[in-house]
Design an enzyme around this catalytic site. Sequence first.
Site, PDB file in Angstrom:
ATOM      1  N   HIS A  59       7.325  -3.480  52.386  1.00 18.15           N
ATOM      2  CA  HIS A  59       6.473  -4.555  51.858  1.00 18.15           C
ATOM      3  C   HIS A  59       7.335  -5.436  50.965  1.00 18.15           C
ATOM      4  O   HIS A  59       7.792  -4.988  49.905  1.00 18.15           O
ATOM      5  CB  HIS A  59       5.295  -3.977  51.072  1.00 18.15           C
ATOM      6  CG  HIS A  59       4.367  -3.142  51.900  1.00 18.15           C
ATOM      7  ND1 HIS A  59       3.319  -3.681  52.610  1.00 18.15           N
ATOM      8  CD2 HIS A  59       4.352  -1.813  52.158  1.00 18.15           C
ATOM      9  CE1 HIS A  59       2.686  -2.708  53.260  1.00 18.15           C
ATOM     10  NE2 HIS A  59       3.297  -1.568  53.001  1.00 18.15           N
ATOM     11  N   LEU A  60       7.551  -6.678  51.387  1.00 15.90           N
ATOM     12  CA  LEU A  60       8.377  -7.604  50.622  1.00 15.90           C
ATOM     13  C   LEU A  60       7.558  -8.616  49.833  1.00 15.90           C
ATOM     14  O   LEU A  60       8.114  -9.392  49.063  1.00 15.90           O
ATOM     15  CB  LEU A  60       9.362  -8.323  51.550  1.00 15.90           C
ATOM     16  CG  LEU A  60      10.385  -7.417  52.233  1.00 15.90           C
ATOM     17  CD1 LEU A  60      11.348  -8.234  53.077  1.00 15.90           C
ATOM     18  CD2 LEU A  60      11.149  -6.571  51.216  1.00 15.90           C
ATOM     19  N   HIS A 243       3.398   6.392  58.168  1.00 11.16           N
ATOM     20  CA  HIS A 243       3.355   7.381  57.078  1.00 11.16           C
ATOM     21  C   HIS A 243       2.505   8.631  57.387  1.00 11.16           C
ATOM     22  O   HIS A 243       1.503   8.900  56.719  1.00 11.16           O
ATOM     23  CB  HIS A 243       2.902   6.747  55.766  1.00 11.16           C
ATOM     24  CG  HIS A 243       1.798   5.725  55.870  1.00 11.16           C
ATOM     25  ND1 HIS A 243       0.599   5.968  56.495  1.00 11.16           N
ATOM     26  CD2 HIS A 243       1.726   4.454  55.408  1.00 11.16           C
ATOM     27  CE1 HIS A 243      -0.165   4.896  56.416  1.00 11.16           C
ATOM     28  NE2 HIS A 243       0.503   3.958  55.757  1.00 11.16           N
ATOM     29  N   ASN A 289      -1.164   5.628  49.391  1.00  9.70           N
ATOM     30  CA  ASN A 289      -1.984   5.840  50.589  1.00  9.70           C
ATOM     31  C   ASN A 289      -1.073   6.008  51.799  1.00  9.70           C
ATOM     32  O   ASN A 289      -0.227   5.136  52.032  1.00  9.70           O
ATOM     33  CB  ASN A 289      -2.919   4.646  50.836  1.00  9.70           C
ATOM     34  CG  ASN A 289      -4.067   4.581  49.861  1.00  9.70           C
ATOM     35  OD1 ASN A 289      -4.240   5.445  49.022  1.00  9.70           O
ATOM     36  ND2 ASN A 289      -4.852   3.523  49.963  1.00  9.70           N
ATOM     37  N   ASP A 316       7.917   2.749  53.367  1.00 14.72           N
ATOM     38  CA  ASP A 316       6.666   2.193  52.842  1.00 14.72           C
ATOM     39  C   ASP A 316       6.898   1.646  51.428  1.00 14.72           C
ATOM     40  O   ASP A 316       6.064   1.807  50.537  1.00 14.72           O
ATOM     41  CB  ASP A 316       5.544   3.219  52.849  1.00 14.72           C
ATOM     42  CG  ASP A 316       4.171   2.589  52.650  1.00 14.72           C
ATOM     43  OD1 ASP A 316       4.079   1.342  52.634  1.00 14.72           O
ATOM     44  OD2 ASP A 316       3.186   3.343  52.494  1.00 14.72           O
ATOM     45  N   HIS A 320       4.653  -3.077  43.001  1.00 12.64           N
ATOM     46  CA  HIS A 320       3.433  -3.508  42.325  1.00 12.64           C
ATOM     47  C   HIS A 320       3.758  -3.949  40.908  1.00 12.64           C
ATOM     48  O   HIS A 320       4.684  -3.423  40.269  1.00 12.64           O
ATOM     49  CB  HIS A 320       2.399  -2.377  42.275  1.00 12.64           C
ATOM     50  CG  HIS A 320       1.742  -2.099  43.585  1.00 12.64           C
ATOM     51  ND1 HIS A 320       1.015  -3.047  44.273  1.00 12.64           N
ATOM     52  CD2 HIS A 320       1.708  -0.983  44.350  1.00 12.64           C
ATOM     53  CE1 HIS A 320       0.552  -2.517  45.400  1.00 12.64           C
ATOM     54  NE2 HIS A 320       0.965  -1.276  45.470  1.00 12.64           N
TER      55      HIS A 320
END
EC number: 3.5.2.3
Length: 449
Positions: A59-60, A243, A289, A316, A320
């Site tokens: 996630h970029l 995942h 998650n 993953d 944040h």
Amino acid sequence: MSLLLTDVRPYGEGDPVDVAIAGGEITAIGAGLTPDDGAEVIDGGGKVLLPGFVDLHTHLREPGREDTETIESGSAAAALGGYTAVFAMANTNPVADSAVVTDHVYRRGQEVGLVDVHPVGAVTVGLAGEKLAEMGMMAAGAGNGVGGPNGDRPGRVRVFSDDGFCVADPLLMRRALEYSASLGVVIAQHAEEPRLTKGAVAHEGPEAARLGLTGWPRAAEEAIVARDALLARDAGARVHICHASTAGTVELLQWAKGQGIAITAEVTPHHLLLDDSRLQTYDAVNRVNPPLREASDVAALRKALRDGVIDCVATDHAPHAEQDKCCEFAAARPGMLGLETALAIVAQVCVETGDLGWRDVARVMSSKPAQIARLDDQGRPIGVGEPANLTLVDPDLGWTVRAGELASRSRNTPFAELTFRAKPVLTVLRGRVTARDGVAAQPGNGMRA
């Protein structure tokens, strides 16, 4: 640009050799090689040379949440982690559900130039799970006729996923798989039956019950894995499970592969190392998650990776902001950083235990993910004429994770202050050094399609 790596051990095997690189390819391998005029010579010190890693699940955050990560900062983290290619998930703002957004992500990755950034396209419009996105347009890529790193159109999407959300509607998932088969792409599924996880924040078990946290049952994942295996079988399509986290999922994968179903799966480093005992402090850095499971699940995942039932490791990587993690556990955003610590964790739980060798690490972190995504120039063997996408690993460096020293814009790592042995110390992308001794190269030095 030419480069000579001296005193390196490909796959950690045999006597040290030299590896000569020119024009983005490996040109010679042997002892006592003479460098070309003007070549940069790097002493490998007998360290382990591996193909550059490929992450199918990153996630970029760009576009939309550049306060937590950008393609530039995420690319730097990836290069420092030994990666030469990453797949950027679609849950951006705007969502990567059109060729306009996916082409932007691709081109921005090329401008930064530290790793190949491949956009993941959304399966459904807005990740809403109601209507299929423009899969054909995204799979075609930009139509300017100029070849990308793999010789095809830049921006071409090879992987589709609504990760963060499950494609829960079975009819919609069936249609997506049918389209994917005709397009030659793969659907990566976030396996979570949402009706079983409403309000869930932790693995359903004794630990969650003791802590008063709403439980997330294993069956929520396993039900979707079983369903999608059957849908992929009927559609003649490929499905990839994101995942994987439970022993039951491992059993289902083994069954499906035994039936000849084209199913693959990934496991994250954190699911290989951590279990739900970490939740005792209510520290939201451990909320993810799918949730951290029990120790028995961790053992099953490690064995499945060793045996090839689980195909690869994917981070993953989920940055944040501080305010999204420094809050009560149930209110926190799920996810944790992973790019800079992935190799260290795999080495600790698999190599140092004797379960895997370094050639196996290359399989699960490089060649197999490249095969799943059908990348022609990544995950290649270390050999003459092969692309010079490489990482040099010090297996005995000994280092402590310092959250404030990571390249990511975020600091939400559960591994802060933990000490590991192995670490990538050099990363090379098509013959250009992108990270060395804990410092990423400056972005923007070519590699534009």
